[in-house]
Design a protein around this motif. Structure first.
Motif, mmCIF file in Angstrom:
data_model
loop_
_atom_site.group_PDB
_atom_site.id
_atom_site.type_symbol
_atom_site.label_atom_id
_atom_site.label_comp_id
_atom_site.label_asym_id
_atom_site.label_seq_id
_atom_site.Cartn_x
_atom_site.Cartn_y
_atom_site.Cartn_z
ATOM 1 N N ARG A 391 -5.040 3.254 0.890
ATOM 2 C CA ARG A 391 -3.846 3.713 0.184
ATOM 3 C C ARG A 391 -4.229 4.779 -0.830
ATOM 4 O O ARG A 391 -5.340 4.789 -1.364
ATOM 5 N N ASP A 393 -2.064 6.734 -4.184
ATOM 6 C CA ASP A 393 -0.816 6.669 -4.929
ATOM 7 C C ASP A 393 -0.857 7.588 -6.142
ATOM 8 O O ASP A 393 -1.914 7.795 -6.757
ATOM 9 N N SER A 431 3.650 7.041 -2.946
ATOM 10 C CA SER A 431 2.568 6.501 -2.137
ATOM 11 C C SER A 431 2.410 7.301 -0.855
ATOM 12 O O SER A 431 3.366 7.941 -0.374
ATOM 13 N N LYS A 433 2.150 5.899 1.804
ATOM 14 C CA LYS A 433 3.018 5.124 2.709
ATOM 15 C C LYS A 433 4.404 5.100 2.092
ATOM 16 O O LYS A 433 4.648 4.407 1.094
ATOM 17 N N ASN A 436 6.226 2.245 0.322
ATOM 18 C CA ASN A 436 5.734 1.715 -0.952
ATOM 19 C C ASN A 436 6.053 2.626 -2.128
ATOM 20 O O ASN A 436 5.623 2.356 -3.245
ATOM 21 N N ARG A 475 2.425 -0.278 -8.873
ATOM 22 C CA ARG A 475 2.494 -0.263 -7.408
ATOM 23 C C ARG A 475 3.059 -1.573 -6.864
ATOM 24 O O ARG A 475 3.684 -1.595 -5.808
ATOM 25 N N THR A 478 7.000 -1.581 -6.730
ATOM 26 C CA THR A 478 7.721 -0.799 -5.718
ATOM 27 C C THR A 478 7.241 -1.081 -4.297
ATOM 28 O O THR A 478 7.773 -0.511 -3.344
ATOM 29 N N ILE A 479 6.257 -1.949 -4.133
ATOM 30 C CA ILE A 479 5.647 -2.179 -2.824
ATOM 31 C C ILE A 479 6.625 -2.856 -1.856
ATOM 32 O O ILE A 479 7.480 -3.653 -2.261
ATOM 33 N N SER A 480 6.500 -2.536 -0.566
ATOM 34 C CA SER A 480 7.279 -3.189 0.480
ATOM 35 C C SER A 480 6.403 -3.750 1.584
ATOM 36 O O SER A 480 6.705 -4.805 2.141
ATOM 37 N N ASP A 482 2.177 -4.393 2.957
ATOM 38 C CA ASP A 482 0.763 -4.417 2.633
ATOM 39 C C ASP A 482 0.102 -3.166 3.212
ATOM 40 O O ASP A 482 0.215 -2.897 4.407
ATOM 41 N N PRO A 483 -0.597 -2.370 2.395
ATOM 42 C CA PRO A 483 -1.144 -1.109 2.901
ATOM 43 C C PRO A 483 -2.252 -1.292 3.926
ATOM 44 O O PRO A 483 -2.523 -0.377 4.702
ATOM 45 N N ARG A 491 7.777 -7.882 -3.956
ATOM 46 C CA ARG A 491 7.486 -7.126 -5.172
ATOM 47 C C ARG A 491 7.273 -8.072 -6.349
ATOM 48 O O ARG A 491 7.792 -9.183 -6.361
#
Length: 698
Positions: A391, A393, A431, A433, A436, A475, A478-480, A482-483, A491
């Protein structure tokens, strides 16, 4: 001058970071030593007197205090961060190379690299938010101990002026605006230790221009030497004094190092590794910190105001391998956690004093602003070469905190401190991704209330209640997905509330003895835990701690000072879970005893015994660490009023204890493919070593 410089820096100099400044520093040191012999400039010698001012009628809790410059000078510290151990009950450790931020333990917390210990230097927050390696990353390697004029500390969420990260405790380090006399020192020791320092604060215009230059090298006892190389500089112009004046400061720090990270106990027991060996010899890192800051203060009998502002640029490239060949049997599991950030902040406060219905009153209003603009990530690497990106960011984290505090003396035996703090945060994450990326906001209010009774017979009593908080990694807000795996994840709450209550006592009824006793409870809505096999900090379950602390400072004569502190904590998760209720790494018992001797002719010295008790390493308490005991000391001799020599010894008992222990799964190169062995992974304390330092004042 040339022979002195050659003696200071021999031809096989291990310090390869900046040889020219090193040579210059040593040359100036030689000149300063010559100046020290001049009879017309007799200045008082630097003493190791450890007097402590009374806190009766000043402190608001039993566990708040001020550590003076003289007390800090009396301590024998292996690494700079250990200065914070002057705070009773605090343990400072290390589980990697010397350039990495230290590990902290306090009040039943494994604070990782600073999750709930708020640390400031001249008002600049050291804790780094949303850091690549761990929330609240607190790297104190840029500190120059000789410039620290005092350290103010407090424990618990009871002060309105302390916000994020301050639940377990806070430490405010203050640099001097000017020195009583110039300092030049050279230190050499075992394991490649070399340190030079040059500092002074000559008159400049209407004020003083303080400068300090430190050059440092250390290998440690490790099979692959740490080769820790550090350059440190400070330049400060100041006018006025602590009540009415201002200063402008610039600081610069650069370092490189190798790291011997924690190693598995099974490899040592089986003879595959020695205690000071490493599994991945390419672990390590480099970092720098540059800052500009300014502070302004004005005071009258009825009012006082202060403002400080700062701009900091931090950069870290950290390479670690905690699981060896568990995830990648071919290339190994090394990962990089780069972090580059610019932090801007400001603190302002105004206090006015007066009377209300015949009662003395003091009101303070304050504003704290901070913005972090950070670029960080997680990379899979081999021998510091990037293999893939997990990841990357870009985080912009902004916060504003405002507080109000009222102090009222109701009569000569009862006073109160009431405060209210409000904080607002905005998190913006971009991010690599897109799932995220996003923006989140959160606000929290934190009321505080303290009752102080006495003093009666030189004894005060305290009752404190209050709430605080720590921020989580932006991070996580706001994460959705797993990277690494791509699986959906939940979250985290951006700001997590803490609640504390405490009863305490402070007594000076026995002449020369200052004692404090406190019982406390601390609750967190979500614990921050370091995940050993992932190398990061994650939000976890709600927790509760009960604890007791008993601290003593005794000066029976003009030449002897004794400190004795003991603390015990019970830490548990508050929710029900089959895995167990213990908090991994939570410190349970710590103790320290210190003795300082001075005013015995030209001799002075000190001894410090520190006990770091066993801890649960897993939730069901089936695996526990061992205790750690260290004994450090020093002895010094004043050659003349301007020159002294000191011999310091570390781990004098040469114990084979751990600096830190973790429990998680890993796989060594020779173990069966696909296997994952749970084991204790430890980092050893350094073996017995000695350092000698020559200090001259001018």
């Amino acid at each position: 001058m040339v022979p002195a410089a050659e003696a200071c820096f021999p031809s096989r100099l291990p310090f390869r970071l900046m040889p020219l400044p090193a040579a210059l520093a040593c040359a100036v040191l030689a000149m300063s030593m010559a100046r020290a012999a001049e009879p017309e400039r007799t200045l008082p010698s630097v003493v190791v007197e450890t007097s402590r001012n009374s806190q009766l009628g000043i402190a608001d809790t039993a566990n708040a205090g001020i550590i003076t410059q003289q007390q800090l000078e009396a301590r024998t510290v292996y690494r700079t961060g250990e200065l914070l151990e002057a705070m009773p009950g605090l343990i400072v450790s290390q589980h990697s190379g010397e350039g990495k931020a230290n590990q902290f333990y306090l009040r039943g917390f494994n604070l990782d690299h600073g999750t709930d210990l708020r640390t400031t230097v001249d008002g600049m927050l050291v804790n780094q938010r949303s850091h690549a390696h761990g929330q609240g990353w607190t790297d104190l390697n840029f500190l120059i101990p000789e410039l620290v004029t005092r350290m103010e500390y407090a424990k618990g969420p009871y002060s309105a002026s302390e916000g994020d990260f301050a639940t377990a405790g806070s430490a405010s380090i203050v640099y001097a605006d000017k020195l009583a006399q110039g300092i030049a020192s050279v230190g050499i020791g075992q394991n490649g230790y070399l340190r030079t320092l040059l500092a002074d604060s000559p008159k400049a215009g209407n004020g003083n221009l303080l400068y300090a230059l430190e050059l440092f090298h250390n290998d440690g006892p490790f099979t692959r030497p740490d080769d820790y190389r550090k350059f440190n500089g400070v330049l400060r112009y100041s006018e006025g004094n602590a009540a009415n004046g201002f200063n402008l400061s610039a600081m610069a720090y650069r370092a490189k190092w190798n790291a011997t990270d924690q190693i598995p106990q099974r490899a040592v027991n089986g003879g595959l590794l020695g205690r000071f060996d490493t599994v991945d010899p390419t672990d390590g890192g480099q970092s720098h910190r540059y800052s500009l800051s300014a502070a302004w203060r004005r005071s009258t009998a009825q009012e006082s105001s202060s403002v400080n502002a700062y701009l900091i640029h931090n950069k870290l490239d950290l390479f670690s391998n905690f699981t060896y060949f568990l995830n990648d049997p071919i290339n190994g599991d090394q990962f990089a956690q780069p972090d580059r950030r610019t932090t801007a902040g400001m603190n302002a406060s105004h206090t006015w004093r007066g009377n209300w219905l015949g009662r003395s009153m003091e009101n303070t209003i304050g504003l704290q602003l901070q913005n972090d603009n950070a670029f960080n990530g997680l990379l899979q690497t081999a021998a510091r070469r990037t293999l893939s990106t997990v990841r990357q960011d870009h985080v912009v984290e902004s916060s504003a905190g405002i507080y109000f505090e009222n102090r009222t003396g109701w009569n000569d035996w009862f006073r109160t401190v009431a405060g209210l703090r409000s904080d607002h945060y905005r998190f913006n994450v971009k991010s690599d991704k897109p799932a995220n990326s996003g923006t989140a906001t959160d606000s929290i209010a934190s009321p505080k209330l303290s009752f102080i009774f006495g003093p009666w017979a030189k004894t005060e009593y305290y009752l404190n209640v209050g709430t605080g908080f720590h921020s989580n990694d932006a991070r996580g807000a706001t994460i959705s997905v797993d990277p690494a795996s791509g699986n959906p994840v939940n979250r985290v709450t951006p700001l997590v509330r803490s609640k504390g209550m405490e009863v305490g006592m402070r007594s000076e009824i026995i002449p020369g003895l200052q004692s404090t006793l406190a019982l406390y409870r601390l609750d967190f809505d979500s614990e921050l835990l370091f995940i050993g096999d992932a190398g990061t900090t994650e939000a976890s379950r709600p927790s509760r701690r009960y604890g007791i602390e008993f601290n003593n400072y005794y000066k029976p004569t003009s030449w002897l000072t004794l400190d004795a502190d003991i603390a015990f904590a019970r830490a548990r998760f508050r929710d029900a879970d089959p895995v167990g209720s213990r908090i991994p790494g939570a410190v349970e018992g710590v103790a320290s005893v210190a003795m300082a001797v001075d005013n015995l002719g030209p001799y002075f010295g000190a001894l410090q015994l520190r006990y770091f008790g066993p801890r649960p390493l897993i939730e069901d308490n089936s695996v526990r660490s061992r205790s750690t005991t260290t004994l450090n000391g020093r002895i010094g001799y004043r050659i003349n009023p301007k020159m002294r020599v000191e011999l310091e010894g570390f781990n004098l008992l040469n114990r084979r204890d751990s600096a830190i222990d973790y429990y998680y799964e890993s796989r060594l190169a020779g173990e069966p493919p696909g296997s994952a062995t749970p084991d204790v992974h430890f980092h050893p304390i350094e073996s017995r070593s000695f350092r000698v330092t020559l200090v001259t004042n001018f």
